[in-house]
Design a protein around this motif. Structure first.
Motif, PDB file in Angstrom:
ATOM      1  N   GLY A 180       0.809  -1.216   0.000  1.00 22.99           N
ATOM      2  CA  GLY A 180       0.000   0.000   0.000  1.00 22.99           C
ATOM      3  C   GLY A 180       0.840   1.264   0.000  1.00 22.99           C
ATOM      4  N   ASP A 181       0.586   2.147   0.971  1.00 22.90           N
ATOM      5  CA  ASP A 181       1.291   3.431   1.059  1.00 22.90           C
ATOM      6  C   ASP A 181       2.789   3.263   1.303  1.00 22.90           C
ATOM      7  OD1 ASP A 181      -1.220   4.496   0.750  1.00 22.90           O
ATOM      8  OD2 ASP A 181      -1.409   5.219   2.815  1.00 22.90           O
ATOM      9  N   LEU A 182       3.207   2.088   1.733  1.00 28.07           N
ATOM     10  CA  LEU A 182       4.634   1.844   1.987  1.00 28.07           C
ATOM     11  C   LEU A 182       5.352   1.248   0.780  1.00 28.07           C
ATOM     12  CD1 LEU A 182       4.474   0.491   5.642  1.00 28.07           C
ATOM     13  CD2 LEU A 182       5.296   2.716   4.876  1.00 28.07           C
ATOM     14  N   GLU A 183       4.620   1.017  -0.299  1.00 25.73           N
ATOM     15  CA  GLU A 183       5.221   0.446  -1.506  1.00 25.73           C
ATOM     16  C   GLU A 183       6.345   1.366  -1.993  1.00 25.73           C
ATOM     17  OE1 GLU A 183       5.398  -2.846  -3.485  1.00 25.73           O
ATOM     18  OE2 GLU A 183       3.496  -2.529  -2.477  1.00 25.73           O
ATOM     19  N   GLY A 184       7.520   0.791  -2.203  1.00 25.36           N
ATOM     20  CA  GLY A 184       8.666   1.564  -2.687  1.00 25.36           C
ATOM     21  C   GLY A 184       9.430   2.297  -1.602  1.00 25.36           C
ATOM     22  N   LYS A 185       8.934   2.231  -0.376  1.00 20.49           N
ATOM     23  CA  LYS A 185       9.612   2.891   0.741  1.00 20.49           C
ATOM     24  C   LYS A 185      10.685   1.965   1.311  1.00 20.49           C
ATOM     25  CE  LYS A 185       6.573   6.326   1.039  1.00 20.49           C
ATOM     26  NZ  LYS A 185       6.562   7.301   0.068  1.00 20.49           N
ATOM     27  N   THR A 186      11.507   2.500   2.173  1.00 20.67           N
ATOM     28  CA  THR A 186      12.581   1.715   2.773  1.00 20.67           C
ATOM     29  C   THR A 186      12.038   0.787   3.856  1.00 20.67           C
ATOM     30  OG1 THR A 186      13.009   3.357   4.505  1.00 20.67           O
ATOM     31  CG2 THR A 186      14.217   3.607   2.410  1.00 20.67           C
ATOM     32  N   SER A 187      12.842  -0.199   4.209  1.00 28.92           N
ATOM     33  CA  SER A 187      12.454  -1.102   5.297  1.00 28.92           C
ATOM     34  C   SER A 187      12.371  -0.328   6.610  1.00 28.92           C
ATOM     35  CB  SER A 187      13.422  -2.272   5.410  1.00 28.92           C
ATOM     36  OG  SER A 187      14.731  -1.823   5.654  1.00 28.92           O
ATOM     37  N   GLN A 188      13.165   0.721   6.727  1.00 33.35           N
ATOM     38  CA  GLN A 188      13.118   1.555   7.930  1.00 33.35           C
ATOM     39  C   GLN A 188      11.753   2.242   8.042  1.00 33.35           C
ATOM     40  OE1 GLN A 188      15.307   1.610  10.406  1.00 33.35           O
ATOM     41  NE2 GLN A 188      13.933   2.958  11.527  1.00 33.35           N
ATOM     42  N   ALA A 189      11.222   2.731   6.936  1.00 35.20           N
ATOM     43  CA  ALA A 189       9.891   3.354   6.941  1.00 35.20           C
ATOM     44  C   ALA A 189       8.835   2.340   7.365  1.00 35.20           C
ATOM     45  CB  ALA A 189       9.572   3.925   5.565  1.00 35.20           C
ATOM     46  N   TYR A 190       8.981   1.103   6.887  1.00 34.24           N
ATOM     47  CA  TYR A 190       8.052   0.037   7.272  1.00 34.24           C
ATOM     48  C   TYR A 190       8.130  -0.200   8.784  1.00 34.24           C
ATOM     49  CZ  TYR A 190       5.731  -4.504   7.425  1.00 34.24           C
ATOM     50  OH  TYR A 190       4.878  -5.542   7.725  1.00 34.24           O
ATOM     51  N   LYS A 191       9.357  -0.312   9.296  1.00 32.76           N
ATOM     52  CA  LYS A 191       9.553  -0.555  10.731  1.00 32.76           C
ATOM     53  C   LYS A 191       8.964   0.567  11.565  1.00 32.76           C
ATOM     54  CE  LYS A 191      13.746  -3.250  10.064  1.00 32.76           C
ATOM     55  NZ  LYS A 191      15.208  -3.271  10.169  1.00 32.76           N
ATOM     56  N   GLU A 192       9.141   1.808  11.122  1.00 33.75           N
ATOM     57  CA  GLU A 192       8.598   2.953  11.868  1.00 33.75           C
ATOM     58  C   GLU A 192       7.071   2.910  11.911  1.00 33.75           C
ATOM     59  OE1 GLU A 192      10.297   6.395   9.981  1.00 33.75           O
ATOM     60  OE2 GLU A 192      12.322   5.919  10.714  1.00 33.75           O
ATOM     61  N   CYS A 193       6.445   2.589  10.780  1.00 34.66           N
ATOM     62  CA  CYS A 193       4.978   2.482  10.750  1.00 34.66           C
ATOM     63  C   CYS A 193       4.495   1.330  11.624  1.00 34.66           C
ATOM     64  CB  CYS A 193       4.491   2.301   9.319  1.00 34.66           C
ATOM     65  SG  CYS A 193       4.566   3.801   8.352  1.00 34.66           S
ATOM     66  N   LEU A 194       5.235   0.240  11.594  1.00 38.47           N
ATOM     67  CA  LEU A 194       4.891  -0.911  12.425  1.00 38.47           C
ATOM     68  C   LEU A 194       4.946  -0.530  13.899  1.00 38.47           C
ATOM     69  CD1 LEU A 194       4.374  -3.928  12.961  1.00 38.47           C
ATOM     70  CD2 LEU A 194       6.836  -4.295  12.695  1.00 38.47           C
ATOM     71  N   GLU A 195       6.017   0.132  14.303  1.00 38.15           N
ATOM     72  CA  GLU A 195       6.154   0.544  15.703  1.00 38.15           C
ATOM     73  C   GLU A 195       5.053   1.518  16.110  1.00 38.15           C
ATOM     74  OE1 GLU A 195      10.145   2.001  16.280  1.00 38.15           O
ATOM     75  OE2 GLU A 195      11.023   0.052  15.785  1.00 38.15           O
ATOM     76  N   LYS A 196       4.742   2.482  15.253  1.00 33.78           N
ATOM     77  CA  LYS A 196       3.685   3.464  15.546  1.00 33.78           C
ATOM     78  C   LYS A 196       2.326   2.793  15.682  1.00 33.78           C
ATOM     79  CE  LYS A 196       5.808   7.448  13.323  1.00 33.78           C
ATOM     80  NZ  LYS A 196       5.748   8.377  12.167  1.00 33.78           N
ATOM     81  N   SER A 197       2.112   1.717  14.935  1.00 32.65           N
ATOM     82  CA  SER A 197       0.815   1.036  14.962  1.00 32.65           C
ATOM     83  C   SER A 197       0.589   0.297  16.280  1.00 32.65           C
ATOM     84  CB  SER A 197       0.694   0.046  13.806  1.00 32.65           C
ATOM     85  OG  SER A 197       1.459  -1.129  14.061  1.00 32.65           O
ATOM     86  N   GLY A 198       1.688  -0.142  16.910  1.00 35.65           N
ATOM     87  CA  GLY A 198       1.566  -0.925  18.128  1.00 35.65           C
ATOM     88  C   GLY A 198       1.124  -2.356  17.886  1.00 35.65           C
ATOM     89  N   GLU A 199       0.990  -2.746  16.626  1.00 35.59           N
ATOM     90  CA  GLU A 199       0.562  -4.099  16.270  1.00 35.59           C
ATOM     91  C   GLU A 199       1.739  -5.061  16.276  1.00 35.59           C
ATOM     92  OE1 GLU A 199      -2.357  -5.365  15.626  1.00 35.59           O
ATOM     93  OE2 GLU A 199      -3.618  -3.619  15.309  1.00 35.59           O
ATOM     94  N   LYS A 200       1.428  -6.331  16.427  1.00 40.72           N
ATOM     95  CA  LYS A 200       2.430  -7.366  16.220  1.00 40.72           C
ATOM     96  C   LYS A 200       2.716  -7.407  14.725  1.00 40.72           C
ATOM     97  CE  LYS A 200       0.981 -10.122  20.131  1.00 40.72           C
ATOM     98  NZ  LYS A 200       0.430 -11.376  20.603  1.00 40.72           N
ATOM     99  N   PRO A 201       3.947  -7.730  14.317  1.00 41.02           N
ATOM    100  CA  PRO A 201       4.279  -7.738  12.883  1.00 41.02           C
ATOM    101  C   PRO A 201       3.309  -8.535  12.017  1.00 41.02           C
ATOM    102  CG  PRO A 201       6.272  -7.972  14.177  1.00 41.02           C
ATOM    103  CD  PRO A 201       5.112  -8.035  15.149  1.00 41.02           C
ATOM    104  N   ARG A 202       2.862  -9.669  12.499  1.00 35.25           N
ATOM    105  CA  ARG A 202       1.980 -10.522  11.690  1.00 35.25           C
ATOM    106  C   ARG A 202       0.577  -9.938  11.547  1.00 35.25           C
ATOM    107  NH1 ARG A 202       0.507 -16.801  12.529  1.00 35.25           N
ATOM    108  NH2 ARG A 202      -0.423 -17.073  10.499  1.00 35.25           N
ATOM    109  N   LEU A 203       0.209  -9.024  12.443  1.00 31.58           N
ATOM    110  CA  LEU A 203      -1.124  -8.422  12.393  1.00 31.58           C
ATOM    111  C   LEU A 203      -1.123  -7.046  11.739  1.00 31.58           C
ATOM    112  CD1 LEU A 203      -2.378  -9.377  15.964  1.00 31.58           C
ATOM    113  CD2 LEU A 203      -2.842 -10.544  13.799  1.00 31.58           C
ATOM    114  N   PHE A 204       0.061  -6.522  11.447  1.00 29.34           N
ATOM    115  CA  PHE A 204       0.177  -5.176  10.881  1.00 29.34           C
ATOM    116  C   PHE A 204      -0.172  -5.163   9.396  1.00 29.34           C
ATOM    117  CE2 PHE A 204       2.978  -1.997   8.750  1.00 29.34           C
ATOM    118  CZ  PHE A 204       2.306  -0.874   9.185  1.00 29.34           C
ATOM    119  N   THR A 205      -1.067  -4.256   9.029  1.00 24.63           N
ATOM    120  CA  THR A 205      -1.421  -4.034   7.629  1.00 24.63           C
ATOM    121  C   THR A 205      -1.178  -2.569   7.315  1.00 24.63           C
ATOM    122  OG1 THR A 205      -3.131  -5.735   7.739  1.00 24.63           O
ATOM    123  CG2 THR A 205      -3.265  -4.165   5.915  1.00 24.63           C
ATOM    124  N   PRO A 206      -0.267  -2.274   6.377  1.00 22.94           N
ATOM    125  CA  PRO A 206      -0.025  -0.880   6.003  1.00 22.94           C
ATOM    126  C   PRO A 206      -1.291  -0.250   5.415  1.00 22.94           C
ATOM    127  CG  PRO A 206       1.656  -2.332   5.070  1.00 22.94           C
ATOM    128  CD  PRO A 206       0.577  -3.198   5.620  1.00 22.94           C
TER     129      PRO A 206
END
Length: 85
Positions: free
Chosen positions: A28-54
């Motif tokens: 989704g919105d993270l397409e083409g972004k860095t893995s760091q951007a993904y990690k930051e969104c994951l952390e902000k979401s507070g979700e477990k990695p397997r439950l996180f949906t961008p």
């Protein structure tokens, strides 16, 4: 597609069938972004990695459903065969 090109370089006799069930996860919105951007969104979401949906992306549950559909197609195609050609 990139993986198939690599395989075909060494296995020229291999037939390739493309299917949407085996595409990469839509980020989704993270397409083409860095893995760091993904990690930051994951952390902000507070979700477990397997439950996180961008945002505007695909859930892991959806990814697993696609894979399951593909495997069922393969199994059903060869269920009465003794070998896979």
């Amino acid at each position: 597609v990139q993986t198939s090109k690599f395989i075909l370089k060494y296995n020229k006799c291999t037939n390739v069938e493309y299917t949407k069930e085996l595409r990469e996860r839509n980020l989704g919105d993270l397409e083409g972004k860095t893995s760091q951007a993904y990690k930051e969104c994951l952390e902000k979401s507070g979700e477990k990695p397997r439950l996180f949906t961008p945002n505007n992306g695909e859930s892991w549950k959806s990814v697993f459903s696609r894979i399951k559909r593909f495997l069922n197609i393969v199994i059903n195609s060869y269920i009465n065969s003794t070998t896979i050609d």
